[in-house]
Design a protein around this motif. Structure first.
Motif, PDB file in Angstrom:
ATOM      1  N   TYR A   1       4.947  -9.911   5.447  1.00 31.07           N
ATOM      2  CA  TYR A   1       5.078 -10.891   4.366  1.00 31.07           C
ATOM      3  C   TYR A   1       6.197 -10.445   3.432  1.00 31.07           C
ATOM      4  CZ  TYR A   1       0.891 -13.670   5.306  1.00 31.07           C
ATOM      5  OH  TYR A   1      -0.028 -14.536   5.861  1.00 31.07           O
TER       6      TYR A   1
ATOM      7  N   LYS B   1       5.226 -15.274  -0.740  1.00 27.56           N
ATOM      8  CA  LYS B   1       4.192 -16.259  -0.402  1.00 27.56           C
ATOM      9  C   LYS B   1       4.660 -17.251   0.655  1.00 27.56           C
ATOM     10  CE  LYS B   1       2.508 -17.211  -4.497  1.00 27.56           C
ATOM     11  NZ  LYS B   1       1.945 -17.893  -5.690  1.00 27.56           N
TER      12      LYS B   1
ATOM     13  N   ASP C   1       6.640  -7.683  -0.150  1.00 29.05           N
ATOM     14  CA  ASP C   1       6.943  -8.754  -1.100  1.00 29.05           C
ATOM     15  C   ASP C   1       7.396  -8.215  -2.454  1.00 29.05           C
ATOM     16  OD1 ASP C   1       4.270  -7.785  -1.051  1.00 29.05           O
ATOM     17  OD2 ASP C   1       3.621  -9.397  -2.379  1.00 29.05           O
TER      18      ASP C   1
ATOM     19  N   GLN D   1      -2.864 -13.439  -3.494  1.00 29.72           N
ATOM     20  CA  GLN D   1      -1.717 -14.281  -3.860  1.00 29.72           C
ATOM     21  C   GLN D   1      -0.807 -14.538  -2.659  1.00 29.72           C
ATOM     22  OE1 GLN D   1       0.055 -11.923  -6.961  1.00 29.72           O
ATOM     23  NE2 GLN D   1      -1.761 -12.119  -8.255  1.00 29.72           N
ATOM     24  N   THR D   2      -0.571 -13.510  -1.862  1.00 26.55           N
ATOM     25  CA  THR D   2       0.412 -13.628  -0.785  1.00 26.55           C
ATOM     26  C   THR D   2      -0.105 -14.451   0.385  1.00 26.55           C
ATOM     27  OG1 THR D   2       1.193 -11.426  -1.417  1.00 26.55           O
ATOM     28  CG2 THR D   2       2.042 -12.310   0.635  1.00 26.55           C
TER      29      THR D   2
ATOM     30  N   GLY E   1      -2.836 -16.375   0.232  1.00 26.88           N
ATOM     31  CA  GLY E   1      -3.434 -17.619  -0.254  1.00 26.88           C
ATOM     32  C   GLY E   1      -4.898 -17.789   0.126  1.00 26.88           C
TER      33      GLY E   1
END
Length: 489
Positions: free
Chosen positions: A92, A95, A327, A399-400, A402
């Motif tokens: 990742y 997002k 990220d 957050q990443t 979801g």
């Protein structure tokens, strides 16, 4: 030869490998392990039906494992079952952007091409180079004991001398321009414990290991490999003594005569330590230590780690068996590990969800998660700091990808600097040994054979060839050959 006694301190991969080679050669071998289970860093943690590998979770370079078992006229299939992962891993970047690395070079080239036109062809050229380096490194260089620089100076390495003078980072940038693709190609050298900007480009052979040889999982976890080698060792006559921490190395002149544990003394003709190199030397009188405190303090160590072992009450979505969270700014995090030696503000981290592949890892309908955040060795390690970073990592995960995870946590256990020191006598609590920088390669690493004690040897991640499970197996082999050589002379 038949009666020569070898005592091995520690039972990590290098110790286990060397015990098999030495027993096969006719030595009487005893392994002394301070903890209550064998495996060194590659132990397991079990709780409420969940099974976690505490140490290594990536199974790369399957040819090295196969070669080890082949040396004993057997194969990995006699000891454990391997599953090739697809995807091998997922990264990742934010997002919106994630890239999954699949199980063949052709698929990976298509993935690259979709991100950056013409990068598929560039990747093929890059991998061709890395394959050449892999063949030189694995079939030749790494099986040398690091006694002389002439072991690594041959026609192949002279031709590739420039590969030791430029870095992985510069080389990667000359092949692909997209930042995410660069990060993917830089990622494997993190296993060598140094920044891509400090690692010679020759080490791009790790990319061949990644993209061509693939990422595998031993069913039941990495501990199945430990159990497999233990079974082989027992069949060869190796003896294991757990809960047997060595408290002193006893010399007569320049010879080790015995080692002491709290239980008893063990007489030996040869002493081999696969335990922490620095710690082992502290068990010797000062005059017989090869390396000073200043020597160790100035070395570039691979990172330590903050680890969490987490049981979730449901399967997690949008993650794969191996998932990397790149990220945040890699350089900023790397700076905290190698330069400022501080806790990172916005850490990169790695997560393993073995239950995606292996139902042994978690009860039905649940998920096992292993989270690893690389950090500088010897950082202050408190329950409060661990709790703060656990919250950071879980928030980032939510957050990443979801998806809600915090309310689905059944339990968590942590492991960090203090535990590495306590369980493994690890210097500064490092997790992976000495980094493979140019100035810490081959002959520039601590020696396999003591220069001050005639029958004392070392193996493992602080000596040659370096950090990682395959190099540890190789270390066990080459130190055994060295012991045989000097035992005959």
């Amino acid at each position: 030869m038949q009666n020569k006694k070898v005592v091995i301190i520690g039972s990590g991969f290098s110790s286990l490998a060397s015990s098999c080679y030495l027993a096969q050669a006719g030595f009487d071998v005893t392994i002394l392990e301070k903890n209550n289970t064998i495996g060194g860093r590659a132990r397991q943690f079990k709780k409420d039906g969940f099974v976690f590998d505490i140490g290594p979770t990536f199974y790369w370079m399957p040819d090295v494992f196969e070669s080890f078992f082949n040396d004993f006229k057997t194969a990995t299939t006699s000891y454990y079952k391997l599953e090739k992962l697809n995807p091998a891993y997922k990264i990742y970047f934010n997002k919106e952007e994630s890239i999954a690395i699949e199980d063949s070079l052709e698929k990976i080239k298509s993935t690259f091409e979709a991100v950056e036109p013409h990068s598929g062809k560039a990747l093929q050229k890059f991998i061709n180079k890395s394959e050449d380096n892999y063949n030189i490194a694995i079939k030749d260089l790494v099986y040398n004991p690091g006694e002389s620089v002439f072991e690594i100076i041959n026609w192949d390495t002279i031709i590739k001398s420039g590969a030791f003078l430029t870095t992985i980072k510069k080389q990667v940038a000359s092949y692909v321009k997209h930042e995410s693709l660069q990060k993917i190609l830089e990622f494997p050298v993190l296993f060598l414990g140094a920044k891509p900007s400090n690692t010679p480009s020759f080490y791009n052979f790790m990319n061949y290991a990644d993209f061509k040889l693939g990422t595998w999982h031993p069913m039941g976890g990495m501990y199945e490999v430990v159990k497999g080698i233990e079974k082989l060792a027992l069949s060869l006559g190796v003896k294991f003594e757990t809960q047997s921490a060595v408290t002193s190395i006893n010399l007569e002149g320049k010879q080790v005569k015995s080692v002491s544990t709290q239980k008893q003394d063990y007489v030996c003709d040869v002493l081999l330590s696969g335990a922490d190199y620095h710690h082992t030397e502290t068990l010797l009188p000062q005059a017989f230590r090869q390396y000073s405190e200043q020597y160790w303090d100035k070395k570039t160590f691979a990172p330590s780690a903050l680890l969490f072992f987490v049981g979730f009450d449901k399967p997690l979505e949008h993650v794969t068996h191996h998932t990397l969270f790149f990220d945040t700014d890699f350089e900023a995090h790397a700076e905290t590990i190698y330069d400022t030696k501080t806790w990172p503000e916005k850490p990169l981290f790695y997560a393993s969800f073995p239950s995606k592949t292996d139902r042994v890892a978690a009860p039905e309908g649940k998920e096992a998660g292993i989270f690893l955040m690389p950090i500088a060795p010897d950082l202050e390690d408190t329950p409060e700091i661990r709790a703060q970073y656990f919250d950071k990592l879980m928030s980032r995960l939510e957050q990443t990808v979801g998806t809600e995870v915090k309310s689905h946590i059944l339990f968590k256990e942590s492991y960090c600097v203090n535990d590495f020191k306590e369980d493994y006598n690890s210097y500064k609590g490092n997790a992976y040994g000495l980094a493979n920088t140019l100035m810490q390669t081959h002959v520039l690493r601590p020696k396999l054979k003591s220069k001050k004690v005639d029958n004392l040897y070392f193996c493992g991640q602080l000596t040659v060839p370096g950090p990682g499970v395959p190099p540890s197996l190789i270390s066990g082999k080459i130190v055994s050959e060295l012991i045989l050589k000097y035992s005959k002379s």
